[in-house]
Design an enzyme around this catalytic site. Structure first.
Site, PDB file in Angstrom:
ATOM      1  CB  SER A  91      45.573  31.470  32.833  1.00 25.95           C
ATOM      2  OG  SER A  91      46.104  32.070  34.000  1.00 25.95           O
ATOM      3  CE  LYS A  94      43.829  34.714  34.948  1.00 28.91           C
ATOM      4  NZ  LYS A  94      44.219  33.694  35.928  1.00 28.91           N
TER       5      LYS A  94
END
Length: 237
Positions: free
Chosen positions: A158, A196
């Site tokens: 990701s 993230k």
């Protein structure tokens, strides 16, 4: 010892059983592990069954029972069951050395700093927080900042557009604060850890992937705690 795919499948089945009480379908397992066919899932399940981690219940469709977890996952699960709120790291290793040692010897550019590797971090769907040191890595001090540091092995894709690939080792400065735009280790609901980019949007916190295939997840501020900020990356070829 389990292979990475066997471990991922076991934990996926375990998490689904914990959430809903119903094991995932073969299609769901195939998609979760990004396999092209269900035959690969059959082989993984057979291997897990032979190693005593799961059991297939007879005469019932999709009937799987998790008998045991790998040692590290079992310790983390036991900590949660005891009411302990997990953090991603513990310990005091990984501190950048002062400009001079006690005996007055300057720290040179070639001096290595030992940093603990505290397991894996998901660059994808969040995984259960890991807090057990698995091994250490030596890094040059110029890669570190002031304070305490630790390392995590990246699993998932990701953050590929930020240059962070599956299998990389990220260096993290331990901190509980970060600015909007920083790449952080975030703990969600005290249970799941993920790598993230942090975005602060009013009273909410967004955890943003660096891959268009993943959606940005938005949480209330009480659901997310910052465990550290990305400061470096190690990649082996």
């Amino acid at each position: 010892m389990l292979t990475r795919k066997q471990h991922e499948l076991l934990m996926f089945i375990h998490e689904r059983l914990k959430e809903s009480g119903v094991p995932p379908s073969f299609d769901e397992m195939k998609d979760a592990l990004d396999l092209r066919s269900k035959s690969g899932i059959h082989r993984l399940i057979t291997a897990l069954e032979e190693r005593g981690f799961i059991r297939r219940l007879p005469n019932r469709a999709r009937a799987l029972e998790v008998i045991k977890l790998p040692d590290g996952a079992a310790r983390s699960l036991a900590a949660v069951q005891r009411g302990f709120t997990p953090s991603v790291v513990e310990g005091s290793l990984g501190k950048r050395p002062p400009e001079t040692r006690n005996e007055g010897v300057p720290v040179t550019a070639g001096t290595s700093v030992v940093v603990p590797v505290m397991g894996r971090i998901a660059a994808g769907v969040p995984i259960e927080a890991i807090q057990t040191q698995s091994h250490t890595v030596s890094v040059p001090p110029e890669m570190l900042r002031k304070g305490e540091h630790y390392a995590l092995e990246v699993r998932g894709d990701s953050m590929i557009e930020a240059g962070i690939l599956d299998g990389d080792t990220v260096l993290i400065r331990k901190t509980d604060t970060a600015d909007s735009g920083d790449i952080v280790v975030a703990l969600v609901d005290g249970e799941e850890a993920t790598l993230k980019r942090l975005r602060k949007k009013g009273g909410s916190i967004a955890l943003e992937a660096a891959n268009v295939a993943y959606e940005t997840r938005i949480f209330g501020p009480d659901r997310v705690s910052i465990q550290g900020q990305l400061v470096g990356l190690i990649r082996q070829y």
